[in-house]
Design a protein around this motif. Sequence first.
Motif, PDB file in Angstrom:
ATOM      1  N   LEU A 140       0.843  -1.197   0.000  1.00  0.00           N
ATOM      2  CA  LEU A 140       0.000   0.000   0.000  1.00  0.00           C
ATOM      3  C   LEU A 140       0.881   1.252   0.000  1.00  0.00           C
ATOM      4  CD1 LEU A 140      -2.880   1.225   0.321  1.00  0.00           C
ATOM      5  CD2 LEU A 140      -2.493   1.139   2.782  1.00  0.00           C
ATOM      6  N   TYR A 141       1.927   1.222   0.850  1.00  0.00           N
ATOM      7  CA  TYR A 141       2.836   2.373   0.910  1.00  0.00           C
ATOM      8  C   TYR A 141       3.586   2.535  -0.413  1.00  0.00           C
ATOM      9  CZ  TYR A 141       1.858   3.007   5.813  1.00  0.00           C
ATOM     10  OH  TYR A 141       1.211   3.261   6.981  1.00  0.00           O
TER      11      TYR A 141
ATOM     12  N   ILE B 172       1.340   4.318  -2.737  1.00  0.00           N
ATOM     13  CA  ILE B 172       1.181   5.743  -2.390  1.00  0.00           C
ATOM     14  C   ILE B 172       2.439   6.536  -2.774  1.00  0.00           C
ATOM     15  CG2 ILE B 172       0.955   7.355  -0.434  1.00  0.00           C
ATOM     16  CD1 ILE B 172      -0.782   5.131   0.919  1.00  0.00           C
TER      17      ILE B 172
ATOM     18  N   VAL C  34       3.049   6.239  -7.014  1.00  0.00           N
ATOM     19  CA  VAL C  34       2.007   6.473  -8.019  1.00  0.00           C
ATOM     20  C   VAL C  34       2.199   7.838  -8.693  1.00  0.00           C
ATOM     21  CG1 VAL C  34       0.265   7.484  -6.458  1.00  0.00           C
ATOM     22  CG2 VAL C  34      -0.460   6.163  -8.464  1.00  0.00           C
TER      23      VAL C  34
END
Lengths: 166, 261
Positions: free
Chosen positions: B69-70, B73, B76
Amino acid sequence: MKIGNIDVKISIISILVFVFFTIVLILASVFTPEVRSNLIWMIPALFMLLVIPVALNYMSRKQYADLEPEYERQAKTVRVRLINENMIGKIVRIEGVVERVHFQFLNRPQYSIADRSGAISCKMFTSPDEDIKVNDIVEVLGQVIRRYIVSGEPVINCVSIRKKES
Amino acid sequence: MNKINPRYLELAIPVLSFGAPLAGVLAWRAGYEISFQYFAFGCLIGSVLLAYLAWIRPRKDIVALSTPLYAFIFFVVPTDYASGLVLQLLYALSLTLLLLRLKYRFGDPHTTVSSGKELAATMKEYADRTRDRVRASSIDGHRAAVVVSRFAMGDFAEAARAADGQPADEASLARAFSIVSEHATVLDRSLPRPDPFLDFLPEDSALLALPPTPGVSDEKRFDTALDNALLLLFTAAWNSSPADRPHLLACQGFLGKLLGG
């Protein structure tokens, strides 16, 4: 600070946040005159940084205090090694030595409690009544839960932790 | 994925996460000025591998599990060469540190995680070893399964009631029922350890999973008697009452802990 029968504790983080923004506000008022006209709402907002954590701590401690007699009545005294994932939701009492304490400064302490059969993590979502330190002999009342609610090993959601005479 | 050696995956994390930005540097030096964001694929794959290694361990590390997930983030948003390189190298360093933390603080991935469908190797070995020596009727076998299951669930009053039924035909098994009954009663009523307390006899020792150690304290003997009694009831139930095996499998995490000492 006592509110009714509840001894309310504010975390060091909340105090540091309050002090930090107080200093920012004082400096801003001194060096930027246009800020001064906004002090009428800035000062109450600043105090809310203390009032909100105090109110939350009062509510959580009151709820825990209300739960404690019911937990006291239902709890079974077990050894740490008997606690397993089939006991999720059961109310238990354990006695042991505090091996580690984490996150006390956040008012969300996590203790590692060991007895002669093993060790288990006890999470508390409010501040305890007593100041618990490593090597204290304690009695813990709580509910067996999974570490991450739906997965992870069993831990104790601690409702009460009290020092015992050694 | 189960057949891949976790050691290769562990090695792949720093190789990919450091290797991809370094490949990007070489590509830029060679005159191929591709958007540096694309070289974050090494960090992204490294994060997914780290999350997988965290997932297969019995103790889950939520920090390692959340790294994909990190990675999303952080990477991206398109970045230029210098900031992209620094970000990716710092991220690769973080992944490597998290991998070391996972290895040393969250145990071995080879530790058996029960799928709930089959018996773990140590439990199976004990059940096989005692199969011919613990001859329980199917009624005693079912009762043993109920006792083990109720005890594991913390329903001590019900475990004591089930263990208190008609004595088992086999003498060691009868002693195991009595020991569990005594312990379940003590636990249910939060009583102190009885003195004297029930224990196995020397002739039972060949059947016991945890051989008695001479010279240990009464507290330790009391605990070991319970562990042995629960494990003996488990093997009796496993071998005599196949219909109850799903219930026993549900408790094998607990029983495995007892067997592991």
